[in-house]
Structure formats: C-alpha cells, structure tokens
Motif scaffolding. Structure first.
Motif, PDB file in Angstrom:
ATOM      1  N   TRP A 208      -7.717  -7.767  -3.134  1.00 40.49           N
ATOM      2  CA  TRP A 208      -7.357  -7.432  -1.760  1.00 40.49           C
ATOM      3  C   TRP A 208      -8.609  -7.298  -0.898  1.00 40.49           C
ATOM      4  O   TRP A 208      -8.630  -7.733   0.254  1.00 40.49           O
ATOM      5  CB  TRP A 208      -6.520  -6.161  -1.718  1.00 40.49           C
ATOM      6  CG  TRP A 208      -6.087  -5.775  -0.341  1.00 40.49           C
ATOM      7  CD1 TRP A 208      -6.319  -4.599   0.290  1.00 40.49           C
ATOM      8  CD2 TRP A 208      -5.343  -6.571   0.589  1.00 40.49           C
ATOM      9  NE1 TRP A 208      -5.769  -4.606   1.552  1.00 40.49           N
ATOM     10  CE2 TRP A 208      -5.155  -5.807   1.762  1.00 40.49           C
ATOM     11  CE3 TRP A 208      -4.814  -7.853   0.546  1.00 40.49           C
ATOM     12  CZ2 TRP A 208      -4.471  -6.286   2.875  1.00 40.49           C
ATOM     13  CZ3 TRP A 208      -4.133  -8.331   1.659  1.00 40.49           C
ATOM     14  CH2 TRP A 208      -3.966  -7.560   2.803  1.00 40.49           C
ATOM     15  N   ASP A 209      -9.657  -6.726  -1.445  1.00 39.87           N
ATOM     16  CA  ASP A 209     -10.903  -6.595  -0.690  1.00 39.87           C
ATOM     17  C   ASP A 209     -11.481  -7.964  -0.322  1.00 39.87           C
ATOM     18  O   ASP A 209     -12.108  -8.118   0.724  1.00 39.87           O
ATOM     19  CB  ASP A 209     -11.923  -5.786  -1.493  1.00 39.87           C
ATOM     20  CG  ASP A 209     -13.102  -5.358  -0.643  1.00 39.87           C
ATOM     21  OD1 ASP A 209     -12.878  -4.803   0.455  1.00 39.87           O
ATOM     22  OD2 ASP A 209     -14.250  -5.597  -1.070  1.00 39.87           O
TER      23      ASP A 209
ATOM     24  N   ASP B  94      -6.960  -4.180  -6.143  1.00 45.59           N
ATOM     25  CA  ASP B  94      -7.876  -3.687  -5.109  1.00 45.59           C
ATOM     26  C   ASP B  94      -9.049  -4.634  -4.902  1.00 45.59           C
ATOM     27  O   ASP B  94      -9.449  -4.896  -3.767  1.00 45.59           O
ATOM     28  CB  ASP B  94      -8.404  -2.294  -5.472  1.00 45.59           C
ATOM     29  CG  ASP B  94      -7.383  -1.193  -5.253  1.00 45.59           C
ATOM     30  OD1 ASP B  94      -6.427  -1.396  -4.474  1.00 45.59           O
ATOM     31  OD2 ASP B  94      -7.557  -0.118  -5.876  1.00 45.59           O
TER      32      ASP B  94
END
Length: 112
Positions: free
Chosen positions: A24-25, A21
C-alpha cells in the motif's frame, strides 16, 4: 448487504498485514505511474486486496492460508476475470523480499 461488505473492508484495512502495508505504501496516493489504487475494496461480492479501477486490475496478496484455500482462490479468480478484470497474485514474501520485481509486474499489468 453492501453496508456489511463496506464494514468488512474497513475492518480489513485497520487490520492490514505487514506485506499489505508495504505494498500500500508503494501504491497509495497515485505513486505508481499516477494510477489510483484502492485497498480492501468490495468487488463482485468479494473483498479484493488492491484494485486499480482505471486498468481493471486486481492485486491479491497470499499468505500461508492461501495454500489451504486453492479451490476457493481459483473460483474467485475465474469470477473476477470473467467480468473483465485482470488478477495478479503475489506471495507475502515476494512483497517483503523483492519490491522492485513486484512493482515491475504491476507496472507491466497496467500497461494498456
């Protein structure tokens, strides 16, 4: 078979780890130098963590389980690289503890 791989990739996206996460951010929405990244993308019979098709770059994040699967990871890396992709790996703690260094390595790998 392709439909099964897509469903598997979707499931992995829904069950992303914290480090996935975080990375991906940093990559999504063309945030890194305008490059398009995809996550949990089917490629050559595998599902890779992140893929930049434009630069033929694969990014893999390795948690603790990858210490047990080194032979599989090496064979997978060889296969992907044989098809002209560059594959770079990061440990989960690298993503969590030193995002700037991770982005610098990705950026260097994306430089033509």
């Amino acid at each position: 078979m392709a439909d099964e791989r897509r469903q598997f990739a979707r499931r992995l996206r829904r069950q992303a780890t914290g480090p996935e996460d975080v990375l991906w951010d940093l990559l999504r929405g063309r945030r890194l130098d305008g490059l398009k990244f995809r996550r949990q993308e089917p490629l050559l019979g595998y599902t890779v963590d992140f893929l930049c098709p434009e630069r033929k770059l694969v990014i893999e994040l390795d948690g603790r389980q990858h210490g047990w699967d080194q032979g599989y990871d090496a064979a997978r890396t060889d296969e992907i690289e044989r098809h002209g992709f560059m594959l770079i790996r990061f440990r989960n703690d690298e993503v969590l503890d030193d995002r700037d260094a991770v982005i610098a390595r990705i950026r260097a790998a994306c430089t033509p």
